[in-house]
Scaffold this motif. Structure first.
Motif, mmCIF file in Angstrom:
data_model
loop_
_atom_site.group_PDB
_atom_site.id
_atom_site.type_symbol
_atom_site.label_atom_id
_atom_site.label_comp_id
_atom_site.label_asym_id
_atom_site.label_seq_id
_atom_site.Cartn_x
_atom_site.Cartn_y
_atom_site.Cartn_z
ATOM 1 N N HIS A 111 17.613 -28.554 -2.573
ATOM 2 C CA HIS A 111 18.253 -29.580 -1.763
ATOM 3 C C HIS A 111 19.640 -29.199 -1.261
ATOM 4 O O HIS A 111 20.656 -29.649 -1.767
ATOM 5 N N PRO A 112 19.684 -28.384 -0.251
ATOM 6 C CA PRO A 112 20.968 -28.011 0.351
ATOM 7 C C PRO A 112 21.549 -29.153 1.158
ATOM 8 O O PRO A 112 20.899 -30.157 1.415
ATOM 9 N N ASP A 113 22.797 -28.996 1.564
ATOM 10 C CA ASP A 113 23.406 -29.952 2.489
ATOM 11 C C ASP A 113 22.743 -29.820 3.857
ATOM 12 O O ASP A 113 22.489 -28.711 4.324
ATOM 13 N N THR A 114 22.469 -30.942 4.488
ATOM 14 C CA THR A 114 22.032 -30.935 5.880
ATOM 15 C C THR A 114 23.284 -31.079 6.735
ATOM 16 O O THR A 114 23.898 -32.134 6.769
ATOM 17 N N LEU A 115 23.655 -30.007 7.407
ATOM 18 C CA LEU A 115 24.877 -30.024 8.203
ATOM 19 C C LEU A 115 24.721 -30.891 9.446
ATOM 20 O O LEU A 115 25.625 -31.628 9.826
#
Length: 282
Positions: free
Chosen positions: A186-190
């Motif tokens: 779950h990375p950041d959604t830029l």
């Protein structure tokens, strides 16, 4: 019919493993208990494969089956309804969320709604073959300003394992696949973007790997996305209908907070201009 995102994520991983076997669908039929038509459905995401099919494919490729079985657990939990009964208020400690748990935002729905998925990731094949022993609450809890929410897990029973650490960090991740390297926890959604033709795109960033990448879905054969960040450009192209039906990721670029990440979508339609968008790594 587009498969559920959890199943599409599994199918994409299985296609990668199948490519490494070098086998056709007929070859898979000859070497496993499953028919050619069944393998076609599994690899497209039309049907959730049996756990034994996932393990058989990994054995043919000579690869560990842990990652694919973890994705299978996510897809099976979502499809069976077990995800809807994940314990939301159980005593917990912080645990990362998988990229597979982040479905594309359907048209007309709220991107910030929560998705709870029960995941069992076992330390070995014996535990994975047993019942779910660790319930992970996967909450897509992004705030309206785009900041990431938190993810929690119920205490795991002895012998159960949580999502493992990434397989690379920083410069060692450059040019590699975010999912294979486990940076897609779950990375950041830029930022998100929708093209004039309806394709959906996102710029993503993994704080724990220090990398960024772009992904796209709802695409057509021949569509291409290019990531422009520090280092050489990274790109991904839709080559067949299987690619068009699932997420497609660019390789990763190493990025730090404050870096500007830019992506350009190159549609397959002749005479159509590229569409570009960008975001700053937080």
């Amino acid at each position: 019919m587009t498969p559920p995102p959890e199943r599409a994520e599994l199918a994409a991983a299985l296609r990668e493993v199948r490519q490494r076997t070098g086998l056709s669908l007929t070859g898979l039929e000859e070497r496993t208990p499953f028919s050619k038509s069944s393998w076609g459905r599994y690899l497209k995401g039309d049907t959730l494969p049996p756990r034994d099919a996932v393990r058989a494919l990994c054995r043919l490729a000579g690869e560990p089956d842990g990652r694919c079985l973890a994705l299978w657990e996510i897809a099976e939990a979502a499809g069976s309804g077990r995800a809807a009964h994940a314990p939301a208020d159980a005593p917990s400690r912080e645990t990362p969320r998988t990229e597979a748990s982040a479905p594309p935002p359907p048209e007309g729905t709220n991107r910030n709604r929560s998705l709870r998925v029960a995941v069992a990731v076992a330390a070995g094949a014996a535990v994975l073959a047993s019942a779910v022993t660790a319930a992970v609450v996967l909450t897509d809890g992004e705030a309206p300003d785009g900041s990431a929410g938190t993810a929690r897990t119920a205490p795991a029973s002895p012998g159960a394992a949580v999502v493992p650490p990434p397989r690379c960090r920083g410069a060692s991740c450059a040019g590699k696949d975010p999912i294979n390297m486990l940076c897609g926890v779950h990375p950041d959604t830029l930022t998100t973007y929708r093209t004039a033709a309806g394709a959906r795109l996102e710029l993503r960033h993994s704080p724990r790997c220090g990398t960024s990448w772009a992904r796209m879905w709802a695409t057509e054969i021949g569509d291409r996305i290019e990531l422009v960040a520090p280092g050489p450009p990274r790109s991904a192209e839709v080559t067949d209908t299987l690619d068009a039906r699932a997420y497609l990721y660019t390789p990763m670029a190493v990025t730090r907070p404050g870096a500007v990440v830019r992506a350009c979508f190159h549609p397959s339609a002749a005479g159509t201009e590229p569409e570009c968008f960008e975001a700053t790594v937080r």
